[in-house]
Design an enzyme around this catalytic site. Structure first.
Site, PDB file in Angstrom:
ATOM      1  N   GLY A  99      28.775  44.104  40.590  1.00 61.07           N
ATOM      2  CA  GLY A  99      30.231  43.997  40.668  1.00 61.07           C
ATOM      3  C   GLY A  99      30.922  44.357  39.361  1.00 61.07           C
ATOM      4  O   GLY A  99      31.948  45.041  39.341  1.00 61.07           O
ATOM      5  N   THR A 100      30.361  43.907  38.256  1.00 60.81           N
ATOM      6  CA  THR A 100      30.993  44.152  36.956  1.00 60.81           C
ATOM      7  C   THR A 100      31.078  45.651  36.657  1.00 60.81           C
ATOM      8  O   THR A 100      32.135  46.149  36.249  1.00 60.81           O
ATOM      9  CB  THR A 100      30.207  43.414  35.845  1.00 60.81           C
ATOM     10  OG1 THR A 100      30.203  42.020  36.171  1.00 60.81           O
ATOM     11  CG2 THR A 100      30.831  43.614  34.483  1.00 60.81           C
ATOM     12  N   ASN A 119      37.173  34.079  43.583  1.00 58.15           N
ATOM     13  CA  ASN A 119      35.865  33.445  43.427  1.00 58.15           C
ATOM     14  C   ASN A 119      35.945  31.957  43.102  1.00 58.15           C
ATOM     15  O   ASN A 119      34.990  31.233  43.300  1.00 58.15           O
ATOM     16  CB  ASN A 119      35.053  34.161  42.337  1.00 58.15           C
ATOM     17  CG  ASN A 119      35.847  34.408  41.077  1.00 58.15           C
ATOM     18  OD1 ASN A 119      36.887  35.062  41.102  1.00 58.15           O
ATOM     19  ND2 ASN A 119      35.386  33.869  39.976  1.00 58.15           N
ATOM     20  N   GLN A 131      33.422  38.737  46.362  1.00 57.44           N
ATOM     21  CA  GLN A 131      33.253  37.482  47.094  1.00 57.44           C
ATOM     22  C   GLN A 131      33.468  37.642  48.600  1.00 57.44           C
ATOM     23  O   GLN A 131      33.106  36.760  49.373  1.00 57.44           O
ATOM     24  CB  GLN A 131      34.218  36.408  46.563  1.00 57.44           C
ATOM     25  CG  GLN A 131      33.910  35.944  45.151  1.00 57.44           C
ATOM     26  CD  GLN A 131      32.605  35.173  45.035  1.00 57.44           C
ATOM     27  OE1 GLN A 131      32.126  34.567  45.996  1.00 57.44           O
ATOM     28  NE2 GLN A 131      32.022  35.184  43.852  1.00 57.44           N
ATOM     29  N   SER A 180      28.866  43.405  45.392  1.00 50.53           N
ATOM     30  CA  SER A 180      27.659  43.058  44.641  1.00 50.53           C
ATOM     31  C   SER A 180      26.650  42.373  45.565  1.00 50.53           C
ATOM     32  O   SER A 180      26.992  41.402  46.250  1.00 50.53           O
ATOM     33  CB  SER A 180      28.057  42.110  43.507  1.00 50.53           C
ATOM     34  OG  SER A 180      26.932  41.728  42.781  1.00 50.53           O
ATOM     35  N   HIS A 217      24.036  40.394  45.196  1.00 56.26           N
ATOM     36  CA  HIS A 217      23.525  39.012  45.073  1.00 56.26           C
ATOM     37  C   HIS A 217      24.493  37.967  45.621  1.00 56.26           C
ATOM     38  O   HIS A 217      24.162  36.776  45.654  1.00 56.26           O
ATOM     39  CB  HIS A 217      23.110  38.700  43.627  1.00 56.26           C
ATOM     40  CG  HIS A 217      24.220  38.509  42.652  1.00 56.26           C
ATOM     41  ND1 HIS A 217      24.584  37.266  42.194  1.00 56.26           N
ATOM     42  CD2 HIS A 217      25.037  39.382  42.026  1.00 56.26           C
ATOM     43  CE1 HIS A 217      25.570  37.395  41.315  1.00 56.26           C
ATOM     44  NE2 HIS A 217      25.864  38.679  41.200  1.00 56.26           N
ATOM     45  N   THR A 221      18.470  56.765  36.794  1.00 56.48           N
ATOM     46  CA  THR A 221      17.516  56.639  37.907  1.00 56.48           C
ATOM     47  C   THR A 221      17.884  55.428  38.754  1.00 56.48           C
ATOM     48  O   THR A 221      18.132  54.343  38.226  1.00 56.48           O
ATOM     49  CB  THR A 221      16.074  56.512  37.358  1.00 56.48           C
ATOM     50  OG1 THR A 221      15.808  57.681  36.593  1.00 56.48           O
ATOM     51  CG2 THR A 221      15.052  56.378  38.474  1.00 56.48           C
ATOM     52  N   CYS A 267      32.886  24.734  28.383  1.00 60.81           N
ATOM     53  CA  CYS A 267      32.956  24.243  27.013  1.00 60.81           C
ATOM     54  C   CYS A 267      32.534  25.366  26.071  1.00 60.81           C
ATOM     55  O   CYS A 267      31.402  25.808  26.108  1.00 60.81           O
ATOM     56  CB  CYS A 267      32.042  23.040  26.867  1.00 60.81           C
ATOM     57  SG  CYS A 267      32.323  22.205  25.311  1.00 60.81           S
TER      58      CYS A 267
HETATM   59  N1  PLP Z   1      34.113  39.960  40.783  1.00 63.14           N
HETATM   60  C1  PLP Z   1      34.087  38.747  41.352  1.00 63.14           C
HETATM   61  C2  PLP Z   1      35.248  38.302  42.188  1.00 63.14           C
HETATM   62  C3  PLP Z   1      32.991  37.911  41.165  1.00 63.14           C
HETATM   63  O1  PLP Z   1      32.981  36.701  41.720  1.00 63.14           O
HETATM   64  C4  PLP Z   1      31.903  38.372  40.360  1.00 63.14           C
HETATM   65  C5  PLP Z   1      30.753  37.488  40.101  1.00 63.14           C
HETATM   66  O2  PLP Z   1      30.830  36.286  40.178  1.00 63.14           O
HETATM   67  C6  PLP Z   1      31.971  39.662  39.803  1.00 63.14           C
HETATM   68  C7  PLP Z   1      33.099  40.420  40.041  1.00 63.14           C
HETATM   69  C8  PLP Z   1      30.853  40.201  38.981  1.00 63.14           C
HETATM   70  O3  PLP Z   1      29.792  40.606  39.805  1.00 63.14           O
HETATM   71  P1  PLP Z   1      28.312  40.811  39.232  1.00 63.14           P
HETATM   72  O4  PLP Z   1      27.747  39.456  39.009  1.00 63.14           O
HETATM   73  O5  PLP Z   1      27.588  41.559  40.303  1.00 63.14           O
HETATM   74  O6  PLP Z   1      28.435  41.627  37.998  1.00 63.14           O
END
Ligand code: PLP
Length: 388
Positions: free
Chosen positions: A72-73, A156, A184, A204, A206, A242, A330
């Site tokens: 996702g990132t 999220n 999400q 994403s 996972h 790759t 924290c």
């Molecule tokens: N965007 C949202 C809304 C998420 O909840 C998350 C992960 O918690 C991400 C992006 C990032 O995804 P990834 O963990 O696959 O990099």
């Protein structure tokens, strides 16, 4: 209860056994590089294309519109940074402007802040106290150089689902590209990119029973988004490197299963979530339910409990075998409250007491009842002792 109770599915999900089984041959036997010309490499290539076909089908996209990433990132970074880059290429010497929301994941917020540093304009659209974008205010935030609107499909932390179709319509009317972070939502709610008018979408694996470190970005064919990672010619020259073949195969399988089971799974999870919410509201005084009651993910419940610190409560629940998330973190000795809760107007003292429960496939009603029983004791104890 001897077993761990996992109520943090928004953080990550357990890989499904069928997914692991589908991936194994590509970990062991078929290790060929998909870019090679011999038949052994063809096996890996074929597996990638099957996954692409499956994923495209789930969102009503074309196969050539799905690009595999590391999660996702990366998908979010690609969409935002290259949309800004595209504007710069087509408007030499000028910087674009992006509309987003203040409740996005850090993958979006921090990318926007980086782009701002590089000269791009950023406007955070106003939201109401449940996190919903104020639709009536959107158009007045559009500027001459606005090139992209990026608003998440579902939040999220508080689970609120944004009016994506309406936001896409406003984007189209004003000739903006519309991107949604569906990390999400994908695999949990039906998504039709054509009908909803979505131009780009991040997901994403996972988060829906697939492996970590793999995701995709859907890019509508008509959008000439430059590649983000330069190198080889993989992914039609749009995403070099790759391919993570076992990961992509696993994501394809997880996507298939999630979409096949979606209706039934959502009903089951919602029944448990609703019981959790009902019991907490009835049995724990001073518990404030966060997010939108109606427009929300079926598996999410987020509460702020006055007079406690969520992070400490999460640690105490952990000693009872219960995994939940707190809305605060924290860092450098100071407890920082969630930017999402801040954006929806929750006062600092109340936001400190946030706890997020996100349910999933393997949870049971018995686990929910056990969790509420333990939570009651933890909250009462903390309040009585005045501990934080
Ligand atoms: N965007 C949202 C809304 C998420 O909840 C998350 C992960 O918690 C991400 C992006 C990032 O995804 P990834 O963990 O696959 O990099």
């Amino acid at each position: 209860m001897n077993k761990m109770i996992y109520l943090d599915h928004a953080a990550t999900t357990q890989i499904l056994p069928e997914v692991l089984e589908a991936m194994m041959p590509y970990q062991e036997e078929y290790f060929g590089n998909p870019s090679t010309i011999y038949e052994f490499g063809e096996k890996s290539r074929e597996a990638i294309e099957n996954a692409r076909q499956m994923i495209a089908r789930t969102i009503h996209a074309r196969e050539e519109e799905i690009f595999f990433t590391s999660g996702g990132t990366e998908s979010d970074n690609w969409a935002l940074k290259e949309a800004a880059n595209l504007y710069g290429r087509t408007h030499p010497g000028l910087h674009g402007h992006i509309l987003t929301s203040p409740i996005e994941h850090h993958a979006i917020i921090n990318t926007c802040e980086e782009l701002k540093f590089m000269g791009c304009g950023i406007t955070y659209l106003p939201v109401d106290n449940t996190g919903l974008i104020l639709l009536g205010k959107v158009e007045e935030c559009i500027q001459d150089n606005t090139c992209l609107m990026s608003v998440m499909f579902a939040n999220n932390e508080i689970g609120t689902m944004e009016p994506v179709e309406e936001l896409a319509r406003i984007s189209r009317k004003n000739q903006l590209i519309f991107h949604t972070d569906a990390v999400q939502a994908y695999g949990h709610v039906p998504i039709d990119v054509r009908k909803m008018g979505i131009d780009m979408l991040s997901a994403s694996a996972h988060k829906f029973g697939g492996p970590k470190g793999v995701g995709f970005l859907y890019i509508k064919k008509e959008i000439n988004l430059p590649s983000f990672i330069q190198g080889g010619a993989q992914e039609s020259n749009r995403r070099a490197g790759t391919e993570n073949v076992p990961g992509i195969v696993g994501m394809g399988k997880a996507a298939e299963l999630a979409h096949r089971r979606m209706g039934e799974e959502n009903r089951r999870v919602k029944r448990m979530r609703d019981r959790l919410v009902y019991r907490i509201i009835r049995e724990i005084p001073g518990a404030k339910y966060m997010g939108n009651v109606k427009k929300r993910l079926s598996n999410n419940a987020n509460f702020c409990f006055n007079g406690i610190v969520g992070e400490s409560a999460a640690i105490l629940l952990d000693t009872q075998g219960i995994c939940v998330s707190s809305g605060s973190a924290c860092s450098t000795g100071q407890t920082e409250v969630s930017h999402v809760l801040k954006a929806v107007g929750v006062p600092q003292e109340l936001a400190l007491g946030a706890l997020r429960f996100t349910l999933g496939a393997e949870n049971t009603m018995e686990e929910i009842d056990y969790t509420v029983d333990k939570l009651k004791v933890v909250v009462e104890d903390m309040r009585r002792k005045g501990t934080s």
